[in-house]
Design a protein around this motif. Structure first.
Motif, mmCIF file in Angstrom:
data_model
loop_
_atom_site.group_PDB
_atom_site.id
_atom_site.type_symbol
_atom_site.label_atom_id
_atom_site.label_comp_id
_atom_site.label_asym_id
_atom_site.label_seq_id
_atom_site.Cartn_x
_atom_site.Cartn_y
_atom_site.Cartn_z
ATOM 1 N N TYR A 46 0.881 -1.170 0.000
ATOM 2 C CA TYR A 46 0.000 0.000 0.000
ATOM 3 C C TYR A 46 0.918 1.220 0.000
ATOM 4 C CZ TYR A 46 -3.505 -3.441 1.301
ATOM 5 O OH TYR A 46 -4.335 -4.536 1.321
ATOM 6 N N VAL A 47 1.187 1.753 -1.183
ATOM 7 C CA VAL A 47 2.226 2.755 -1.397
ATOM 8 C C VAL A 47 2.037 3.975 -0.510
ATOM 9 C CG1 VAL A 47 3.320 4.247 -3.110
ATOM 10 C CG2 VAL A 47 2.595 1.934 -3.743
ATOM 11 N N LYS A 48 0.837 4.526 -0.456
ATOM 12 C CA LYS A 48 0.556 5.703 0.371
ATOM 13 C C LYS A 48 -0.034 5.296 1.712
ATOM 14 C CE LYS A 48 -0.468 8.916 -3.399
ATOM 15 N NZ LYS A 48 -1.475 9.837 -3.919
ATOM 16 N N GLY A 49 -0.088 4.022 1.987
ATOM 17 C CA GLY A 49 -0.751 3.513 3.181
ATOM 18 C C GLY A 49 -2.184 3.141 2.843
ATOM 19 N N GLN A 50 -2.813 2.397 3.739
ATOM 20 C CA GLN A 50 -4.176 1.938 3.492
ATOM 21 C C GLN A 50 -5.219 3.003 3.795
ATOM 22 O OE1 GLN A 50 -3.440 -1.962 5.744
ATOM 23 N NE2 GLN A 50 -5.167 -2.422 4.424
#
Length: 185
Positions: A46-50
């Motif tokens: 999750y690149v930017k976070g979930q």
């Protein structure tokens, strides 16, 4: 003394029989069971976070005319090349926290989502009062890294002067999650 010898022989025989039986059972059981560590085969980043808005920083929207003006989160997913399975299938979910998210956003059908697989649109819809929405299913997962982008946006075309202030002061909190299953049997 004869009774002691007989009891000793019986006890030793029982111990030997139990040992052989247990050893055979364990050997047979371990030969039949096939446990695969496929959960370790998938790499989900999750690149930017979930999270899309959090407790400390809920997402405040500005009016948008297209999904690219909204909030987004990126997922990169693939099958690790060190695994013995050859593919998998995923399902992506948008999970809305209805205890924090404004009911104005959910009931007004103003909050929308858009899902892109690479640059291809694969799903869109309205975020409603449902807590978990399946937003993209049957995602083929292979060793090639797949980039999926989820946008959440406030459709400015549906906002009026009467509801603008209430809508713009509304907040959204949610997150994305993915379930993946091995495609090999």
């Amino acid at each position: 003394m004869k009774k002691k010898v007989i009891y000793s022989i019986i006890i030793v025989s029982v111990i030997i029989i139990l040992s052989v039986a247990v050893t055979y059972a364990v050997y047979t059981f371990s030969g039949v069971v096939n446990i695969s560590g496929t959960s370790e085969c998938f790499d989900v980043n999750y690149v930017k976070g979930q999270d899309i808005g959090s407790d400390s920083n809920p997402a405040n929207f500005s009016l948008a005319s297209t999904y690219t003006e909204g909030l987004s989160s990126v997922i990169k997913v693939n099958l690790k090349d060190t695994c013995t399975i050859t593919n998998g299938t995923g399902t992506l979910y948008l999970n809305t926290d209805t205890s924090v998210t404004s009911s104005t956003l959910l009931s007004g059908k103003l909050l929308k989502y858009q899902v892109l697989d690479g640059t291809t649109s694969v799903g869109s819809g309205v975020v409603s009062s449902a807590e978990n929405i399946e937003i993209y299913k049957d995602i083929p997962i292979t060793t090639t890294v797949k980039t999926i982008t989820v946008y959440i946006w406030l459709d400015g075309n549906l906002v009026t002067e009467q509801n603008q202030n209430e809508i713009l002061s509304s907040v959204y909190k949610g997150h994305i999650s993915m379930d993946i299953k091995s495609g090999d049997k």
